[in-house]
Design a protein around this motif. Structure first.
Motif, PDB file in Angstrom:
ATOM      1  N   THR A 192      10.283   5.360 -56.231  1.00 50.17           N
ATOM      2  CA  THR A 192      11.607   5.051 -56.786  1.00 50.17           C
ATOM      3  C   THR A 192      11.669   5.563 -58.222  1.00 50.17           C
ATOM      4  O   THR A 192      10.926   5.069 -59.079  1.00 50.17           O
ATOM      5  CB  THR A 192      11.847   3.515 -56.768  1.00 50.17           C
ATOM      6  OG1 THR A 192      11.673   3.034 -55.439  1.00 50.17           O
ATOM      7  CG2 THR A 192      13.246   3.171 -57.267  1.00 50.17           C
ATOM      8  N   ASP A 244      19.972   2.843 -54.756  1.00 50.10           N
ATOM      9  CA  ASP A 244      18.541   2.857 -54.416  1.00 50.10           C
ATOM     10  C   ASP A 244      17.609   3.174 -55.575  1.00 50.10           C
ATOM     11  O   ASP A 244      16.436   3.525 -55.350  1.00 50.10           O
ATOM     12  CB  ASP A 244      18.303   3.847 -53.261  1.00 50.10           C
ATOM     13  CG  ASP A 244      18.525   5.299 -53.675  1.00 50.10           C
ATOM     14  OD1 ASP A 244      19.039   5.522 -54.793  1.00 50.10           O
ATOM     15  OD2 ASP A 244      18.183   6.195 -52.893  1.00 50.10           O
ATOM     16  N   GLY A 245      18.103   3.074 -56.813  1.00 48.92           N
ATOM     17  CA  GLY A 245      17.237   3.373 -57.960  1.00 48.92           C
ATOM     18  C   GLY A 245      16.732   4.806 -57.941  1.00 48.92           C
ATOM     19  O   GLY A 245      15.768   5.138 -58.623  1.00 48.92           O
ATOM     20  N   TYR A 268      15.700   6.499 -55.102  1.00 44.40           N
ATOM     21  CA  TYR A 268      14.665   6.774 -54.091  1.00 44.40           C
ATOM     22  C   TYR A 268      14.948   8.042 -53.285  1.00 44.40           C
ATOM     23  O   TYR A 268      14.053   8.827 -53.002  1.00 44.40           O
ATOM     24  CB  TYR A 268      14.511   5.574 -53.151  1.00 44.40           C
ATOM     25  CG  TYR A 268      13.285   5.643 -52.260  1.00 44.40           C
ATOM     26  CD1 TYR A 268      12.116   4.982 -52.611  1.00 44.40           C
ATOM     27  CD2 TYR A 268      13.289   6.385 -51.081  1.00 44.40           C
ATOM     28  CE1 TYR A 268      10.973   5.057 -51.808  1.00 44.40           C
ATOM     29  CE2 TYR A 268      12.167   6.466 -50.275  1.00 44.40           C
ATOM     30  CZ  TYR A 268      11.011   5.794 -50.643  1.00 44.40           C
ATOM     31  OH  TYR A 268       9.889   5.871 -49.850  1.00 44.40           O
ATOM     32  N   VAL A 270      11.761  -2.256 -57.911  1.00 46.96           N
ATOM     33  CA  VAL A 270      12.696  -2.633 -56.844  1.00 46.96           C
ATOM     34  C   VAL A 270      13.889  -3.328 -57.513  1.00 46.96           C
ATOM     35  O   VAL A 270      13.806  -3.732 -58.677  1.00 46.96           O
ATOM     36  CB  VAL A 270      12.047  -3.536 -55.769  1.00 46.96           C
ATOM     37  CG1 VAL A 270      10.811  -2.870 -55.167  1.00 46.96           C
ATOM     38  CG2 VAL A 270      11.699  -4.921 -56.313  1.00 46.96           C
ATOM     39  N   GLY A 326      18.336   0.580 -51.693  1.00 47.07           N
ATOM     40  CA  GLY A 326      16.913   0.907 -51.647  1.00 47.07           C
ATOM     41  C   GLY A 326      16.131  -0.395 -51.570  1.00 47.07           C
ATOM     42  O   GLY A 326      16.654  -1.416 -51.089  1.00 47.07           O
ATOM     43  N   TYR A 327      14.889  -0.385 -52.049  1.00 49.57           N
ATOM     44  CA  TYR A 327      14.079  -1.610 -51.967  1.00 49.57           C
ATOM     45  C   TYR A 327      14.630  -2.705 -52.881  1.00 49.57           C
ATOM     46  O   TYR A 327      14.901  -2.462 -54.056  1.00 49.57           O
ATOM     47  CB  TYR A 327      12.629  -1.321 -52.341  1.00 49.57           C
ATOM     48  CG  TYR A 327      11.908  -0.518 -51.290  1.00 49.57           C
ATOM     49  CD1 TYR A 327      11.671  -1.066 -50.036  1.00 49.57           C
ATOM     50  CD2 TYR A 327      11.491   0.781 -51.539  1.00 49.57           C
ATOM     51  CE1 TYR A 327      11.016  -0.335 -49.049  1.00 49.57           C
ATOM     52  CE2 TYR A 327      10.839   1.523 -50.560  1.00 49.57           C
ATOM     53  CZ  TYR A 327      10.608   0.958 -49.316  1.00 49.57           C
ATOM     54  OH  TYR A 327       9.978   1.678 -48.342  1.00 49.57           O
ATOM     55  N   TRP A 385       6.229   2.102 -52.722  1.00 51.81           N
ATOM     56  CA  TRP A 385       7.668   1.824 -52.892  1.00 51.81           C
ATOM     57  C   TRP A 385       8.089   2.057 -54.339  1.00 51.81           C
ATOM     58  O   TRP A 385       9.115   2.677 -54.607  1.00 51.81           O
ATOM     59  CB  TRP A 385       7.989   0.378 -52.507  1.00 51.81           C
ATOM     60  CG  TRP A 385       7.772   0.052 -51.060  1.00 51.81           C
ATOM     61  CD1 TRP A 385       7.307   0.874 -50.068  1.00 51.81           C
ATOM     62  CD2 TRP A 385       8.020  -1.220 -50.434  1.00 51.81           C
ATOM     63  NE1 TRP A 385       7.245   0.198 -48.875  1.00 51.81           N
ATOM     64  CE2 TRP A 385       7.676  -1.077 -49.071  1.00 51.81           C
ATOM     65  CE3 TRP A 385       8.474  -2.453 -50.894  1.00 51.81           C
ATOM     66  CZ2 TRP A 385       7.789  -2.141 -48.158  1.00 51.81           C
ATOM     67  CZ3 TRP A 385       8.592  -3.505 -49.994  1.00 51.81           C
ATOM     68  CH2 TRP A 385       8.253  -3.350 -48.637  1.00 51.81           C
ATOM     69  N   ASN A 407      11.127   5.558 -44.207  1.00 51.87           N
ATOM     70  CA  ASN A 407      10.296   4.920 -45.236  1.00 51.87           C
ATOM     71  C   ASN A 407       8.814   5.195 -45.006  1.00 51.87           C
ATOM     72  O   ASN A 407       8.380   5.445 -43.888  1.00 51.87           O
ATOM     73  CB  ASN A 407      10.505   3.407 -45.199  1.00 51.87           C
ATOM     74  CG  ASN A 407      11.944   3.031 -45.382  1.00 51.87           C
ATOM     75  OD1 ASN A 407      12.778   3.360 -44.548  1.00 51.87           O
ATOM     76  ND2 ASN A 407      12.250   2.365 -46.459  1.00 51.87           N
TER      77      ASN A 407
END
Ligand code: NAD
Length: 250
Positions: A210, A244-245, A247, A215, A186-187, A206, A147
């Motif tokens: 993405t 994770d969308g 990421y 998030v 992911g976030y 972040w 990250n």
């Protein structure tokens, strides 16, 4: 035809289930029909969450193998079986690696890696004895990428190890009826990411990192776990389901 996604008649345990992603996972399993035990070291929040969800609470600190052994024994003694186990308890520590103390390195490893192994071992013994079960470990996209901009080498290393521990246990146990998989978020907006979300530099990195430009909410992670818990995933073992969308595409 029976619904392959149903968890009717199954008993599930969720570590780190008091809040955040674990509480959403526990809710998803309850909604799929399972009898769910929320397991956490925080009894006050854990009891309240379990009550809200129509679940039961069992206390354990996953860094203490005797404690998680006892929690699994409690579930089996109370419900008669353990069919689904979600090893989700985790912590993060953000600190530059050149100054990271032995204690802080060990603290992260003891929850995020030792705790997952102790939990899998206790659950696996029971499931192997009954010849069936599904274990899902909460990994992270941090097990695949490092990250940025926040430093968290212990967390990233532990999560990479969780993904590989998952594959190793799948190799050992799957032919005896016990599937082992992981879900790597992911976030997600929880207590764990609060510090970062309150830091403009971190939050911007972040979100810009993405592809979906945001998030996740904890409830967006839960269905992946319900899928891996159920017969809908009967040929999945040793897999890591990344949620994770996008990421990790960049
Ligand atoms: P959270 O801090 O909201 O919840 C973590 C829960 O784990 C708490 O209820 C806490 O009491 C419990 N816990 C911590 N140490 C424990 C221990 N030793 N024994 C038993 N319970 C313990 O965090 P979260 O964001 O919901 O994270 C849940 C999992 O998801 C963690 O494994 C985390 O690494 C992982 N994850 C989170 C994100 C994210 O962006 N939030 C992303 C990827 C992976």
């Amino acid at each position: 035809m029976t619904n392959p996604y149903t968890l009717e008649g199954r008993t599930a345990l969720v570590t780190g289930g008091a809040q955040g992603i674990g509480a959403a996972i526990a809710q998803g399993l309850v909604e799929a029909g399972a009898r769910v035990f929320v397991c956490d070291r925080n009894a006050e929040i854990g009891e309240a969450t379990a009550k809200d969800l129509g679940a039961e609470f069992v206390a354990a600190d996953v860094t203490d193998s005797a404690s998680i052994d006892a929690a699994v024994e409690h579930v089996v003694a109370t419900a008669g079986s353990l069919d689904v186990a979600v090893n989700n308890a985790g912590i993060v520590h953000n600190h530059p690696s050149e100054d990271l103390s032995d204690e802080d390195w060990r603290r992260v490893m003891s929850v995020n890696l030792d705790g997952v192994f102790y939990s899998c071992r206790a659950e696996g013994r029971r499931m192997l004895a009954q010849g069936s079960g599904s274990i899902i470990n909460t990994g992270s996209m941090s097990g695949h990428i490092a990250n940025r901009p926040q430093p968290q080498s212990a967390y990233n290393a532990a999560k990479a190890a969780v993904v590989h521990l998952t594959k190793s246990l799948a190799g050992e146990w799957s032919h005896r009826g016990v599937r082992v998989n992981s879900v790597s978020p992911g976030y997600v907006g929880t207590e764990l990411t609060k510090r970062g979300m309150n830091n403009e530099e971190w939050r911007t990195a972040w979100i810009e990192g993405t592809p979906m430009g945001r998030v996740a909410e904890p409830r967006e992670i839960a269905p992946a776990v319900t899928f891996l818990a159920s017969d809908a995933s009967s040929f999945c073992t040793g897999t890591d389901l990344v949620v994770d969308g996008g990421y990790t595409v960049w």
